[in-house]
Design a protein around this motif. Structure first.
Motif, PDB file in Angstrom:
ATOM      1  N   GLY A   1       0.836  -1.195   0.000  1.00  0.00           N
ATOM      2  CA  GLY A   1       0.000   0.000   0.000  1.00  0.00           C
ATOM      3  C   GLY A   1       0.872   1.245   0.000  1.00  0.00           C
ATOM      4  O   GLY A   1       2.059   1.205   0.324  1.00  0.00           O
ATOM      5  N   ASP A   2       0.267   2.358  -0.358  1.00  0.00           N
ATOM      6  CA  ASP A   2       1.015   3.608  -0.514  1.00  0.00           C
ATOM      7  C   ASP A   2       1.702   4.050   0.768  1.00  0.00           C
ATOM      8  O   ASP A   2       2.867   4.457   0.748  1.00  0.00           O
ATOM      9  N   TRP A   3       0.975   3.998   1.885  1.00  0.00           N
ATOM     10  CA  TRP A   3       1.557   4.458   3.152  1.00  0.00           C
ATOM     11  C   TRP A   3       2.716   3.554   3.562  1.00  0.00           C
ATOM     12  O   TRP A   3       3.807   4.018   3.902  1.00  0.00           O
ATOM     13  N   ALA A   4       2.504   2.241   3.514  1.00  0.00           N
ATOM     14  CA  ALA A   4       3.555   1.291   3.889  1.00  0.00           C
ATOM     15  C   ALA A   4       4.766   1.423   2.974  1.00  0.00           C
ATOM     16  O   ALA A   4       5.912   1.395   3.437  1.00  0.00           O
ATOM     17  N   ASP A   5       4.508   1.578   1.682  1.00  0.00           N
ATOM     18  CA  ASP A   5       5.611   1.735   0.730  1.00  0.00           C
ATOM     19  C   ASP A   5       6.420   2.990   1.040  1.00  0.00           C
ATOM     20  O   ASP A   5       7.655   2.977   0.985  1.00  0.00           O
ATOM     21  N   ARG A   6       5.722   4.078   1.381  1.00  0.00           N
ATOM     22  CA  ARG A   6       6.427   5.322   1.696  1.00  0.00           C
ATOM     23  C   ARG A   6       7.249   5.179   2.972  1.00  0.00           C
ATOM     24  O   ARG A   6       8.410   5.597   3.025  1.00  0.00           O
ATOM     25  N   LEU A   7       6.674   4.567   3.997  1.00  0.00           N
ATOM     26  CA  LEU A   7       7.423   4.382   5.247  1.00  0.00           C
ATOM     27  C   LEU A   7       8.648   3.504   5.015  1.00  0.00           C
ATOM     28  O   LEU A   7       9.715   3.754   5.563  1.00  0.00           O
TER      29      LEU A   7
END
Length: 191
Positions: free
Chosen positions: A76-82
């Protein structure tokens, strides 16, 4: 120079303890009392914050919380960014081998290490939760901004992130906005 941003989920009476109810605090689990609509709006704010960050700073406990809940491999976008962000973990123990990609351990004098990190990073350095680290950062005037996601519940007891500061810390309201139907995001600049 980096801007150190404290990002907290907090109850109306200032409690940060055990939002998911997994730590055994009798009044924990308050995060789960919001609606799905609120949770969706909250997740959007969190993603936007991560997209605007240049680094994450955590205490060891918060780091272990994220790792134990699968953030090292979530999608997911948030997990990928973190996962892509540089992460710095403050640890005074023998913590040696972080398993989350792009993670470095800060040892020794916390104040000196975080001061140096602020000099090296251009942009927001976001501190998620980290109830043990936040008071030290505030006490030593390292915090530039507080982002408080306020939950509509009063617990009457629990850990407060600002307990134990030795002097008052003037703040200036930078912004406030509703998130979903019942949450409020308050952003304060530290004077």
């Amino acid at each position: 120079m980096g801007k150190l941003v404290i990002s907290e989920n907090i109850t109306l009476d200032g409690v940060i303890q055990d939002p998911t109810g997994e730590d055994g605090f009798e009044r924990g689990g308050w995060f789960g009392r919001i609606t799905d609509s609120d949770r969706t709006a909250w997740a959007k704010v969190e993603l936007d914050e991560a997209l605007g960050a240049e680094a994450l700073l955590m205490g060891r406990g918060s780091y272990e919380y994220f790792v134990a809940r699968g953030w090292t491999s979530r999608s997911g976008d948030w997990a990928d960014r973190l996962r892509s962000l540089p992460k710095y973990v403050v640890s005074s123990s023998t913590f040696e081998d972080p398993e989350w990609t792009n993670t470095s351990v800060l040892r020794g004098d916390v104040v000196a290490a975080v001061s140096k990190l602020k000099e090296e990073v251009a942009g927001d350095i976001v501190v998620y939760a980290s109830g043990g680290l936040v008071p030290t950062l505030i006490e030593h005037d390292l915090v530039d901004e507080l982002r408080l996601m306020v939950y509509p519940i009063i617990l009457g007891a629990g850990e407060h992130p600002f307990a134990g500061t030795s002097k008052s810390k003037p703040l200036r309201l930078a912004s406030s906005r509703p998130v979903g139907d019942s949450l409020l995001l308050l952003t304060y600049a530290v004077e």
